[in-house]
Motif scaffolding. Structure first.
Motif, PDB file in Angstrom:
ATOM      1  N   ARG A 116       0.000   4.041   0.731  1.00 15.65           N
ATOM      2  CA  ARG A 116      -0.195   5.068   2.411  1.00 15.65           C
ATOM      3  C   ARG A 116       0.868   4.376   3.494  1.00 15.65           C
ATOM      4  O   ARG A 116      -0.430   3.385   3.861  1.00 15.65           O
ATOM      5  CB  ARG A 116      -1.490   5.358   2.621  1.00 15.65           C
ATOM      6  CG  ARG A 116      -2.423   6.274   1.546  1.00 15.65           C
ATOM      7  CD  ARG A 116      -3.682   6.815   1.999  1.00 15.65           C
ATOM      8  NE  ARG A 116      -3.992   7.359   3.335  1.00 15.65           N
ATOM      9  CZ  ARG A 116      -4.429   6.899   4.585  1.00 15.65           C
ATOM     10  NH1 ARG A 116      -5.632   5.955   4.341  1.00 15.65           N
ATOM     11  NH2 ARG A 116      -4.650   7.489   5.278  1.00 15.65           N
ATOM     12  N   SER A 153      -1.345  -0.837   8.791  1.00 19.79           N
ATOM     13  CA  SER A 153      -2.595  -2.182   9.506  1.00 19.79           C
ATOM     14  C   SER A 153      -2.082  -2.990   8.630  1.00 19.79           C
ATOM     15  O   SER A 153      -3.287  -4.098   9.560  1.00 19.79           O
ATOM     16  CB  SER A 153      -3.495  -1.423   9.048  1.00 19.79           C
ATOM     17  OG  SER A 153      -3.954  -1.216   7.593  1.00 19.79           O
ATOM     18  N   LEU A 154      -1.014  -3.776   8.083  1.00 23.65           N
ATOM     19  CA  LEU A 154      -1.334  -5.250   7.597  1.00 23.65           C
ATOM     20  C   LEU A 154      -0.411  -5.480   8.936  1.00 23.65           C
ATOM     21  O   LEU A 154       0.459  -6.359   9.228  1.00 23.65           O
ATOM     22  CB  LEU A 154      -0.938  -5.108   6.544  1.00 23.65           C
ATOM     23  CG  LEU A 154      -1.260  -4.462   5.243  1.00 23.65           C
ATOM     24  CD1 LEU A 154      -1.157  -4.540   4.155  1.00 23.65           C
ATOM     25  CD2 LEU A 154      -2.233  -5.815   4.984  1.00 23.65           C
ATOM     26  N   LYS A 192      -2.454  -0.007  14.341  1.00 25.29           N
ATOM     27  CA  LYS A 192      -3.180   1.164  14.764  1.00 25.29           C
ATOM     28  C   LYS A 192      -2.535   1.750  14.778  1.00 25.29           C
ATOM     29  O   LYS A 192      -2.417   2.111  16.452  1.00 25.29           O
ATOM     30  CB  LYS A 192      -4.285   0.699  15.328  1.00 25.29           C
ATOM     31  CG  LYS A 192      -5.052  -0.760  14.614  1.00 25.29           C
ATOM     32  CD  LYS A 192      -6.330  -1.002  15.631  1.00 25.29           C
ATOM     33  CE  LYS A 192      -7.002  -2.382  15.917  1.00 25.29           C
ATOM     34  NZ  LYS A 192      -8.144  -2.363  16.367  1.00 25.29           N
ATOM     35  N   SER A 251       1.393   8.946  13.469  1.00 23.39           N
ATOM     36  CA  SER A 251       0.581   9.481  12.117  1.00 23.39           C
ATOM     37  C   SER A 251       1.240  10.965  11.553  1.00 23.39           C
ATOM     38  O   SER A 251       1.630  11.341  10.602  1.00 23.39           O
ATOM     39  CB  SER A 251      -0.720   9.100  11.639  1.00 23.39           C
ATOM     40  OG  SER A 251      -1.064   8.085  11.638  1.00 23.39           O
ATOM     41  N   LYS A 309      -2.250  -6.133  15.525  1.00 18.76           N
ATOM     42  CA  LYS A 309      -2.495  -5.403  13.752  1.00 18.76           C
ATOM     43  C   LYS A 309      -1.873  -4.400  15.133  1.00 18.76           C
ATOM     44  O   LYS A 309      -2.411  -3.590  15.221  1.00 18.76           O
ATOM     45  CB  LYS A 309      -3.812  -5.218  12.746  1.00 18.76           C
ATOM     46  CG  LYS A 309      -3.790  -6.937  11.883  1.00 18.76           C
ATOM     47  CD  LYS A 309      -3.191  -6.822  11.103  1.00 18.76           C
ATOM     48  CE  LYS A 309      -3.469  -8.174  10.614  1.00 18.76           C
ATOM     49  NZ  LYS A 309      -2.375  -8.354   9.478  1.00 18.76           N
ATOM     50  N   GLU A 369      -0.121   4.195   6.912  1.00 19.52           N
ATOM     51  CA  GLU A 369      -0.923   3.940   7.027  1.00 19.52           C
ATOM     52  C   GLU A 369      -2.042   2.521   7.511  1.00 19.52           C
ATOM     53  O   GLU A 369      -1.959   1.983   8.077  1.00 19.52           O
ATOM     54  CB  GLU A 369      -2.755   5.594   7.569  1.00 19.52           C
ATOM     55  CG  GLU A 369      -2.114   6.282   8.570  1.00 19.52           C
ATOM     56  CD  GLU A 369      -1.388   7.399   7.576  1.00 19.52           C
ATOM     57  OE1 GLU A 369      -1.072   7.019   6.200  1.00 19.52           O
ATOM     58  OE2 GLU A 369      -1.366   9.016   8.081  1.00 19.52           O
ATOM     59  N   ASP A 370      -2.194   2.858   5.382  1.00 14.32           N
ATOM     60  CA  ASP A 370      -2.979   1.572   5.567  1.00 14.32           C
ATOM     61  C   ASP A 370      -1.983   0.481   4.841  1.00 14.32           C
ATOM     62  O   ASP A 370      -2.168  -1.060   6.037  1.00 14.32           O
ATOM     63  CB  ASP A 370      -3.313   1.397   3.818  1.00 14.32           C
ATOM     64  CG  ASP A 370      -3.873   2.029   3.511  1.00 14.32           C
ATOM     65  OD1 ASP A 370      -4.749   2.633   4.497  1.00 14.32           O
ATOM     66  OD2 ASP A 370      -4.113   2.948   2.400  1.00 14.32           O
ATOM     67  N   PHE A 371      -0.353   0.497   4.883  1.00 10.58           N
ATOM     68  CA  PHE A 371       0.573  -0.200   5.401  1.00 10.58           C
ATOM     69  C   PHE A 371       1.041  -0.933   6.930  1.00 10.58           C
ATOM     70  O   PHE A 371       0.499  -1.869   6.587  1.00 10.58           O
ATOM     71  CB  PHE A 371       2.067   0.521   4.686  1.00 10.58           C
ATOM     72  CG  PHE A 371       3.008  -0.164   5.289  1.00 10.58           C
ATOM     73  CD1 PHE A 371       3.630  -1.490   4.181  1.00 10.58           C
ATOM     74  CD2 PHE A 371       4.181  -0.077   6.284  1.00 10.58           C
ATOM     75  CE1 PHE A 371       5.305  -2.219   4.739  1.00 10.58           C
ATOM     76  CE2 PHE A 371       5.020  -1.223   6.656  1.00 10.58           C
ATOM     77  CZ  PHE A 371       5.893  -1.806   5.552  1.00 10.58           C
ATOM     78  N   HIS A 413       8.424   0.928   5.373  1.00  8.53           N
ATOM     79  CA  HIS A 413       7.684   1.485   4.175  1.00  8.53           C
ATOM     80  C   HIS A 413       8.087   1.917   3.651  1.00  8.53           C
ATOM     81  O   HIS A 413       8.120   1.226   2.358  1.00  8.53           O
ATOM     82  CB  HIS A 413       6.066   2.333   4.993  1.00  8.53           C
ATOM     83  CG  HIS A 413       5.396   2.819   3.673  1.00  8.53           C
ATOM     84  ND1 HIS A 413       4.982   3.771   4.216  1.00  8.53           N
ATOM     85  CD2 HIS A 413       4.545   1.487   2.863  1.00  8.53           C
ATOM     86  CE1 HIS A 413       3.876   3.746   2.544  1.00  8.53           C
ATOM     87  NE2 HIS A 413       3.460   2.716   2.320  1.00  8.53           N
ATOM     88  N   PRO A 445       0.753  -1.427   0.354  1.00 15.90           N
ATOM     89  CA  PRO A 445      -0.008  -0.228  -0.053  1.00 15.90           C
ATOM     90  C   PRO A 445       0.376   1.421   0.316  1.00 15.90           C
ATOM     91  O   PRO A 445       1.725   1.143   0.928  1.00 15.90           O
ATOM     92  CB  PRO A 445      -0.833  -0.146   1.191  1.00 15.90           C
ATOM     93  CG  PRO A 445      -0.583  -2.115   1.409  1.00 15.90           C
ATOM     94  CD  PRO A 445       0.917  -2.177   1.053  1.00 15.90           C
TER      95      PRO A 445
END
Lengths: 494, 127
Positions: free
Chosen positions: A34, A40-41, A54, A60, A52, A36-38, A92, A32
């Motif tokens: 972003r 979350s995995l 968060k 952020s 996970k 934040e999306d990365f 990331h 991902p």
């Protein structure tokens, strides 16, 4: 071939497995874009469980600031997950670019290994996206992607590495070599230009040293005051516990207090809770969690006392009603200063009225300048440090040139140094000592620290004026304690 | 101004070839030690020191110095050691000095500077 002959089925299974893995590798999902999306995995350890990731708001925010600015200095409470957030950002970026390289400098080898493990742990949830290419504790290379180094800042630097994009200097206030490592990191990042991000992160320590300098420079307001305001909840930006600004040099200064943490901020009397949990003294709790720059374990002289004592003025004339004393810390041709301090005593109060501070001068020049001070102030006592030998030569020469003056040879040893420093501390606490504002004494007092059993200047700083002042005070105190003749009655003779 | 009458006249002499310090005075009727003259000499031979001291009829106290003691002979009232390893004696001297000072029994002539803070000589003279 033998295996094929014996068990063609096993060979076929292996072939299927290999082709499946190759297929999987070629068909890894795109990471991902972003952060934040990365994250979350990603899988992290939190509250004794694997969960996970968060990210909290401030995490952020930090990663957004990393995208926008090249240099960030952070002062933070402990246990906010800042190092984790930064390493996830590095990961990331490493996943997005094969040319990416970053370095995280941690306080010790244990810390470096722990962060490396935590970063690898995050990969656990990313099996379908990215794979590690090695199994090294201090270096994470991702298959067909970038890399991250995890280094021990007490031992290693970044020389011989090139095009490193991001740097993290963690717990910078507590790392002795951080200044040199930071300086050496510039060439490593030079080719990367504007793409680099340098993060200097720490919980507070003493108000001295390289980290404090980085944090407090180029601001139009007092960082310590800001930290106190943020800790009190009176000052914040997006949410309580978070405050940041861009300084005059374009560096982001970010203050993060536990009030920004959604869990900690709900615990009643969190600091007391921390003290019980950590089993430590309250001063440590204040420093590590409440952004207070107090550290009697490191800093020797209280900054408040030093500030209060900086009220004096230089005097180039003789006050007949006062007694004068001179303390001399000698030096040779190295980087140390030759310092002579003239201390005036009047009514039980001491003030520094003259300082001679030079380095890399000839002994003749130094002797001439000291001679001028002796001729001007007629000191009642002159203390010269003779440890090391150089001072002995000055002592002999001055005693010969200025016979009738009272010279004291002072030896600084592991036992005598704390006594000398203690005399100075006491004089500051009793508020009977002052020195001119802006002279080198203030800076040197603030950067004077206790490193284990040693008392010395912070790395890159000097302590020559502090020691010369101690010698002058010591001589003055001896004179006051014992053979003081100044208040004897006088009579006319003959 | 009335002339001061001394009950006992004393000299304290701290001798070293490089730096000799002599204090001359006495104890007056009020039992006060008054030091009226100071002599400071550098590179001063023992013989000349003894000659200088012999100009006075005072009791002489010196630091432990065998050649000087021989030179002044029976005029020497006593010797004191100021060696570093004799610190307890120095402390006694300091206490005596402080006691004299505190009780107002020590005074100096205006031209007695006692440069170099060689003040133990004051107490020294009191003996």
């Amino acid at each position: 071939m033998a295996l094929m002959g014996i068990d063609p089925l096993a060979q076929k299974l292996k072939s299927i497995k290999d082709s499946f893995e190759a297929e999987l590798e070629n068909n890894l999902k795109p990471v991902p874009e972003r952060w934040e999306d990365f994250v979350s995995l990603c899988v992290i350890r939190s509250g004794g469980k694997m969960v996970k990731f968060k990210p909290y708001f401030y995490q952020s925010l930090l990663t957004r600031l990393m995208d926008e600015y090249n240099n960030i200095v952070i002062v933070k409470s402990r246990q906010l997950g800042i190092t984790q957030a930064v390493s996830s950002k590095f990961l990331h970026r490493a996943c997005l670019s094969p040319a990416y390289s970053s370095m995280a400098f941690l306080r010790s080898q244990e810390d470096a290994s722990a962060l490396a493990r935590r970063t690898r742990q995050m990969l656990g949830g990313l099996a379908e996206y990215v794979k590690a290419d090695n199994d090294n504790v201090g270096f994470l290379k991702l298959k067909n992607c970038g890399e991250i180094y995890f280094k021990n800042s007490s031992k290693e630097g970044s020389r011989s590495y090139d095009s490193v994009l991001d740097f993290l200097f963690d717990e910078a206030a507590f790392s002795e070599n951080v200044e040199q490592i930071y300086a050496a990191s510039s060439p490593s990042g030079a080719l990367a230009g504007d793409l680099t991000t340098k993060l200097i992160v720490s919980t507070p320590s003493a108000k001295s040293g390289w980290y404090w300098q980085k944090l407090s420079e180029n601001n139009d307001r007092d960082v310590e005051d800001l930290c106190k305001l943020v800790a009190s909840g009176k000052l914040h930006r997006e949410i309580p516990g978070v405050f940041w600004w861009i300084d005059d040099a374009g560096v982001v200064k970010l203050i993060l207090h536990w009030l920004c943490h959604p869990v900690y901020s709900q615990i009643p009397d969190y600091l007391k809770y921390r003290q019980q949990q950590d089993g430590t003294d309250f001063e440590t709790v204040l420093r590590e969690y409440d952004l207070r720059f107090v550290d009697s374990a490191v800093s020797v002289f209280s900054s408040d006392l030093v500030r209060d004592a900086a009220l004096g003025e230089f005097e180039d004339f003789l006050d007949d009603s006062a007694n004068y004393f001179i303390g001399i810390d000698t030096a040779t041709v190295g980087s140390d200063y030759f310092v002579a301090i003239v201390l005036k005593e009047r009514g039980g109060k001491y003030s520094v009225v003259a300082i001679y501070r030079r380095r890399q001068q000839t002994s003749e020049y130094n002797l001439y300048q000291i001679g001028n001070l002796i001729n001007l102030y007629h000191p009642r006592g002159i203390g010269i440090e003779t440890t090391g030998g150089t001072g002995q030569l000055y002592l002999e020469r001055l005693s010969k040139d200025f016979e009738g003056y009272d010279f004291h040879a002072i030896r600084t040893t592991g036992d005598s140094k704390p006594v000398l420093i203690g005399t100075l501390q006491l004089a500051l606490e009793k508020r009977i000592l002052e020195f001119p504002e802006g002279c080198s004494i203030g800076d040197e007092l603030l950067s004077f620290r206790r490193q284990g059993k040693k008392l010395e200047a912070a790395p890159g700083k000097h302590d020559d004026t502090v020691l010369a002042l101690c010698f002058a005070l010591s001589v003055a105190e001896k004179a006051e304690k014992g053979w003081n003749l100044s208040d004897l009655p006088r009579f006319k003779h003959g | 101004m009335d002339k001061i009458e001394y009950v006992i006249e004393v000299i304290g002499c701290f001798y070293s070839f490089k730096n000799t310090h002599i204090l001359i005075g006495g104890i007056d009727k009020k039992n006060q030690l008054r030091l009226h003259t100071e002599v400071v000499k550098n590179n001063f031979p023992i013989k000349e020191t003894a000659e200088l001291l012999n100009n006075y009829s005072h009791n002489i106290w010196i630091n432990t110095h065998e050649p000087l003691r021989t030179a002044i002979g029976s005029r020497c009232k006593g010797e004191l050691s100021f060696d570093k390893d004799n610190e307890s004696e120095n402390e006694v001297l300091e206490d005596l000095f402080l006691s004299l000072k505190q009780s107002g029994r020590l005074s100096l002539a205006t031209d007695v500077k006692i440069q170099g803070n060689n003040a133990h000589n004051c107490t020294f003279a009191h003996f």
